[in-house]
Design a protein around this motif. Sequence first.
Motif, PDB file in Angstrom:
ATOM      1  N   ARG A   1       0.895  -1.107  -0.046  1.00  0.00           N
ATOM      2  CA  ARG A   1       0.001   0.012   0.008  1.00  0.00           C
ATOM      3  C   ARG A   1       0.737   1.206  -0.052  1.00  0.00           C
ATOM      4  O   ARG A   1       2.006   1.283   0.640  1.00  0.00           O
TER       5      ARG A   1
ATOM      6  N   GLU B   1      -3.212   0.496  -3.850  1.00  0.00           N
ATOM      7  CA  GLU B   1      -3.178  -0.713  -3.013  1.00  0.00           C
ATOM      8  C   GLU B   1      -3.014  -1.863  -3.949  1.00  0.00           C
ATOM      9  O   GLU B   1      -3.602  -1.998  -5.282  1.00  0.00           O
TER      10      GLU B   1
ATOM     11  N   HIS C   1      -3.016   9.332  12.724  1.00  0.00           N
ATOM     12  CA  HIS C   1      -2.064   8.726  11.737  1.00  0.00           C
ATOM     13  C   HIS C   1      -1.060   9.676  11.133  1.00  0.00           C
ATOM     14  O   HIS C   1      -1.177  10.930  11.297  1.00  0.00           O
TER      15      HIS C   1
ATOM     16  N   PHE D   1       3.326   7.550   2.852  1.00  0.00           N
ATOM     17  CA  PHE D   1       3.021   6.497   3.644  1.00  0.00           C
ATOM     18  C   PHE D   1       3.219   5.363   2.948  1.00  0.00           C
ATOM     19  O   PHE D   1       2.373   4.977   2.294  1.00  0.00           O
ATOM     20  N   VAL D   2       4.054   4.330   3.295  1.00  0.00           N
ATOM     21  CA  VAL D   2       4.357   3.155   2.238  1.00  0.00           C
ATOM     22  C   VAL D   2       4.353   1.837   3.370  1.00  0.00           C
ATOM     23  O   VAL D   2       4.903   2.000   4.491  1.00  0.00           O
ATOM     24  N   GLU D   3       3.588   0.950   2.985  1.00  0.00           N
ATOM     25  CA  GLU D   3       3.565  -0.297   3.822  1.00  0.00           C
ATOM     26  C   GLU D   3       4.175  -1.515   2.943  1.00  0.00           C
ATOM     27  O   GLU D   3       3.494  -1.615   1.750  1.00  0.00           O
ATOM     28  N   SER D   4       5.011  -2.346   3.238  1.00  0.00           N
ATOM     29  CA  SER D   4       5.466  -3.387   2.815  1.00  0.00           C
ATOM     30  C   SER D   4       5.598  -4.650   3.714  1.00  0.00           C
ATOM     31  O   SER D   4       5.711  -4.210   4.865  1.00  0.00           O
TER      32      SER D   4
ATOM     33  N   GLY E   1       7.867  -2.948   6.781  1.00  0.00           N
ATOM     34  CA  GLY E   1       6.716  -2.533   7.401  1.00  0.00           C
ATOM     35  C   GLY E   1       6.245  -1.058   6.995  1.00  0.00           C
ATOM     36  O   GLY E   1       6.186  -0.956   5.656  1.00  0.00           O
ATOM     37  N   GLN E   2       6.242  -0.191   7.870  1.00  0.00           N
ATOM     38  CA  GLN E   2       5.553   0.897   7.364  1.00  0.00           C
ATOM     39  C   GLN E   2       6.689   2.065   7.495  1.00  0.00           C
ATOM     40  O   GLN E   2       7.554   2.131   8.387  1.00  0.00           O
TER      41      GLN E   2
ATOM     42  N   MET F   1       7.589   6.292   6.221  1.00  0.00           N
ATOM     43  CA  MET F   1       7.217   7.500   6.124  1.00  0.00           C
ATOM     44  C   MET F   1       8.025   8.500   5.319  1.00  0.00           C
ATOM     45  O   MET F   1       9.164   8.480   5.790  1.00  0.00           O
TER      46      MET F   1
END
Length: 435
Positions: A160, A260, A281, A294-297, A301-302, A304
């Motif tokens: 995301r 996403e 947030h 903001f990147v989620e992998s 993980g998270q 910024m």
Amino acid sequence: MTPNGTDKLPLKVALLGCGVVGTEVVRILTTRADDLAARVGAPLEIAGIAVRRAGRERDIAVDPALITTDAQALVSRGDLDLVIEVIGGLEPARGLILTALEHGASVVTANKALLAEDGPTLFAAAEKYQRDLYFEAAVAGAIPILRPLRESLAGDDVTRVMGIVNGTTNYILDKMDSTGAGFDEALEEAQALGYAEADPTADIEGFDAAAKAALLASLAFHTRVSIADVHREGITDVSATDIASARAMGCVVKSLAICELDEATDSVSARVYPAMIPQSHPLASVRDAYNAVFVESKAAGQLMFYGRGAGGAPTASAVLGDLVSAARNRLKEVPGVGESSYTQRAVRPMGAAMTRYHVSLDVADKAGVLAAVAQAFAEHDVSIQTVRQEGRGGDAQLVVVTHTATDAALSTTVETLRDMDIVREVSSVMRVEGD
């Protein structure tokens, strides 16, 4: 040994456009020539600058001999090593970039609209002629987000990407939240400060952010996503009431670009719209005209990424970063990382996206209204998280926040509510993101 401390001949650089960003690029290339030469391994020599009007006064002294109005002739010279494109728009930028690549130059561009519209053509040309096509400056100004997605996270699986990628809209929404200003008042202030153009359509209607979302999704998910694939909504309908409702929920309103990956269907989605996000947030604290992504992998993980998203100096910083990388590659005669679209994932329609809604309803103040409204949500398989009533009599209002459902189901529910006799008006609909 050259005056710049290297034994390499200069790399010839041409600049297409010398406006706010181009002027700053020339300034840095001129004032920091020795430092850049040391970093690259060879001097960078400005070989030509293409402009629309040759006689225009500029904020920096430029050798008149370098100025030309014939951009096509400049990129066709055949002796250029690097071309920087900062004129924007689809044409003549597209033709000039293709010509530059064909004649052996690597290209650095800030042109998000062109890349989102016809990136595959440009990337195919770069691969054909074994040259670089870099575009860090096309998204979020000085924030280094594209290179991390393309290189630093190349061994990870990004799931995301959610960001504030347009400083104008963030400034307007921030002022509406912090000062109580209406949309028109906040827009006028943004224009007075130079954050918004005289015609702000590209920003406030989401076109700028949609182009950036297409690029982010393409890089994050290794698939081709064009601006036509991005669902887009602007911020012109955001009201003071929406801002107040968000605050009552412990949220703020931000214009978000959301990309996403849906692993169940191995498809991707990209969308841009205003939404409420919790004050807890990380994106909620992004103020003024700043940008953040903001990147989620899966492994990292998270993450910024935060900073200035526009302006001459910040954008020029990103351009020069790409220029140094492309110049190093040119000295080695090896192109850098190119387009990665091996997954060829399908792009999901907006209706399949999973989200939540905040819905405000002006309703008749009588028995059975709440039950009837709840039934409308249930009929479309949308679960209600919270509901509250505000006011009495003619001012009665229901505020409903849903659990996650498909956007199609939520949208259909709202249309059903609009047709109900007990609902005088659906006064506000806004998505809720970031939980």
